[in-house]
Design a protein around this motif. Sequence first.
Motif, PDB file in Angstrom:
ATOM      1  N   PHE A   6     -29.397   9.972   2.114  1.00 37.34           N
ATOM      2  CA  PHE A   6     -28.914  10.281   3.459  1.00 37.34           C
ATOM      3  C   PHE A   6     -27.444  10.644   3.417  1.00 37.34           C
ATOM      4  O   PHE A   6     -26.656  10.010   2.721  1.00 37.34           O
ATOM      5  N   SER A   7     -27.076  11.649   4.201  1.00 38.79           N
ATOM      6  CA  SER A   7     -25.668  11.994   4.390  1.00 38.79           C
ATOM      7  C   SER A   7     -25.480  12.579   5.775  1.00 38.79           C
ATOM      8  O   SER A   7     -26.429  13.008   6.428  1.00 38.79           O
ATOM      9  N   VAL A   8     -24.247  12.595   6.209  1.00 39.68           N
ATOM     10  CA  VAL A   8     -23.866  13.292   7.432  1.00 39.68           C
ATOM     11  C   VAL A   8     -23.194  14.578   6.995  1.00 39.68           C
ATOM     12  O   VAL A   8     -22.274  14.562   6.163  1.00 39.68           O
ATOM     13  N   SER A   9     -23.678  15.694   7.515  1.00 40.82           N
ATOM     14  CA  SER A   9     -23.104  17.001   7.187  1.00 40.82           C
ATOM     15  C   SER A   9     -22.219  17.449   8.337  1.00 40.82           C
ATOM     16  O   SER A   9     -22.680  17.530   9.478  1.00 40.82           O
ATOM     17  N   LEU A  10     -20.967  17.736   8.032  1.00 43.25           N
ATOM     18  CA  LEU A  10     -19.990  18.108   9.052  1.00 43.25           C
ATOM     19  C   LEU A  10     -19.568  19.566   8.895  1.00 43.25           C
ATOM     20  O   LEU A  10     -19.240  19.996   7.790  1.00 43.25           O
ATOM     21  N   ALA A  11     -19.576  20.294   9.987  1.00 45.34           N
ATOM     22  CA  ALA A  11     -19.000  21.638   9.994  1.00 45.34           C
ATOM     23  C   ALA A  11     -17.494  21.456  10.143  1.00 45.34           C
ATOM     24  O   ALA A  11     -17.032  20.822  11.090  1.00 45.34           O
ATOM     25  N   VAL A  12     -16.717  21.957   9.191  1.00 45.00           N
ATOM     26  CA  VAL A  12     -15.267  21.776   9.225  1.00 45.00           C
ATOM     27  C   VAL A  12     -14.574  23.128   9.323  1.00 45.00           C
ATOM     28  O   VAL A  12     -15.100  24.143   8.874  1.00 45.00           O
ATOM     29  N   LYS A  13     -13.389  23.122   9.921  1.00 49.34           N
ATOM     30  CA  LYS A  13     -12.608  24.359  10.077  1.00 49.34           C
ATOM     31  C   LYS A  13     -11.762  24.648   8.850  1.00 49.34           C
ATOM     32  O   LYS A  13     -11.525  25.795   8.507  1.00 49.34           O
ATOM     33  N   ASP A  14     -11.262  23.592   8.204  1.00 49.10           N
ATOM     34  CA  ASP A  14     -10.372  23.736   7.052  1.00 49.10           C
ATOM     35  C   ASP A  14     -10.826  22.743   5.986  1.00 49.10           C
ATOM     36  O   ASP A  14     -10.559  21.540   6.091  1.00 49.10           O
ATOM     37  N   GLU A  45     -21.869   3.968  -1.414  1.00 45.24           N
ATOM     38  CA  GLU A  45     -23.164   4.628  -1.227  1.00 45.24           C
ATOM     39  C   GLU A  45     -23.156   5.585  -0.033  1.00 45.24           C
ATOM     40  O   GLU A  45     -24.187   6.144   0.318  1.00 45.24           O
ATOM     41  N   THR A  46     -21.994   5.774   0.586  1.00 49.98           N
ATOM     42  CA  THR A  46     -21.880   6.622   1.765  1.00 49.98           C
ATOM     43  C   THR A  46     -21.542   8.055   1.363  1.00 49.98           C
ATOM     44  O   THR A  46     -20.587   8.284   0.605  1.00 49.98           O
ATOM     45  N   LEU A  47     -22.313   9.004   1.868  1.00 49.00           N
ATOM     46  CA  LEU A  47     -22.117  10.424   1.570  1.00 49.00           C
ATOM     47  C   LEU A  47     -21.786  11.193   2.836  1.00 49.00           C
ATOM     48  O   LEU A  47     -22.402  10.980   3.879  1.00 49.00           O
ATOM     49  N   ILE A  48     -20.812  12.088   2.717  1.00 51.50           N
ATOM     50  CA  ILE A  48     -20.458  13.012   3.789  1.00 51.50           C
ATOM     51  C   ILE A  48     -20.379  14.402   3.175  1.00 51.50           C
ATOM     52  O   ILE A  48     -19.718  14.601   2.151  1.00 51.50           O
ATOM     53  N   GLY A  49     -21.049  15.357   3.794  1.00 49.94           N
ATOM     54  CA  GLY A  49     -20.953  16.746   3.367  1.00 49.94           C
ATOM     55  C   GLY A  49     -19.965  17.479   4.255  1.00 49.94           C
ATOM     56  O   GLY A  49     -20.020  17.362   5.479  1.00 49.94           O
ATOM     57  N   LEU A  50     -19.049  18.205   3.653  1.00 51.85           N
ATOM     58  CA  LEU A  50     -18.075  19.020   4.392  1.00 51.85           C
ATOM     59  C   LEU A  50     -18.427  20.477   4.151  1.00 51.85           C
ATOM     60  O   LEU A  50     -18.423  20.937   3.012  1.00 51.85           O
ATOM     61  N   PHE A  51     -18.730  21.215   5.223  1.00 56.50           N
ATOM     62  CA  PHE A  51     -19.203  22.595   5.114  1.00 56.50           C
ATOM     63  C   PHE A  51     -18.349  23.496   5.999  1.00 56.50           C
ATOM     64  O   PHE A  51     -18.351  23.350   7.215  1.00 56.50           O
ATOM     65  N   PHE A  55     -22.452  26.317   9.191  1.00 45.80           N
ATOM     66  CA  PHE A  55     -23.238  25.996  10.380  1.00 45.80           C
ATOM     67  C   PHE A  55     -22.309  25.389  11.416  1.00 45.80           C
ATOM     68  O   PHE A  55     -21.161  25.090  11.128  1.00 45.80           O
ATOM     69  N   GLU A  56     -22.818  25.225  12.632  1.00 46.67           N
ATOM     70  CA  GLU A  56     -22.024  24.651  13.709  1.00 46.67           C
ATOM     71  C   GLU A  56     -22.408  23.192  13.913  1.00 46.67           C
ATOM     72  O   GLU A  56     -23.566  22.822  13.794  1.00 46.67           O
ATOM     73  N   GLY A  57     -21.441  22.372  14.220  1.00 42.07           N
ATOM     74  CA  GLY A  57     -21.717  20.997  14.590  1.00 42.07           C
ATOM     75  C   GLY A  57     -22.004  20.066  13.441  1.00 42.07           C
ATOM     76  O   GLY A  57     -21.778  20.367  12.276  1.00 42.07           O
ATOM     77  N   THR A  58     -22.532  18.909  13.808  1.00 43.70           N
ATOM     78  CA  THR A  58     -22.843  17.847  12.868  1.00 43.70           C
ATOM     79  C   THR A  58     -24.349  17.779  12.676  1.00 43.70           C
ATOM     80  O   THR A  58     -25.108  18.013  13.604  1.00 43.70           O
TER      81      THR A  58
END
Length: 122
Positions: A6-14, A45-51, A55-58
């Motif tokens: 499991f991870s949270v994928s975040l749309a980032v500007k920079d 064990e925490t994963l975050i994707g920075l994209f 894509f837009e949003g979380t």
Amino acid sequence: MQLGAFSVSLAVKDLAASKAFYQALGFEAFGGTEEHNYLIMKNGETLIGLFQGMFEGTMLTFNPGWDQSAAEVTPFEDVRDIKTKLIAQGIEVSQEQGGESGPASFVATDPDGNPVLIDQHR
């Protein structure tokens, strides 16, 4: 139903600024490449994707066949089986990709409009 890592994928500007922010919180680059505009950051064990620009949003993301360290899990529940179970429960899926075996993905949207990506890499 076994959804995998499991991870949270975040749309980032920079991407660089986001990377620095999450490093300050104790995350380290774990996967992806800045040249391809995405990084997977890990803290324990925490994963975050920075994209950036993908894509837009979380989005909530699950990776069948992987554990939280991207190590293969065997056996695992195939993404196509997960999709079939969700459809049988009346859940709509979209953005389907992949063939009859191997890597594949789809998105289910929760009742509040939050996208949930089921993304199998093997």
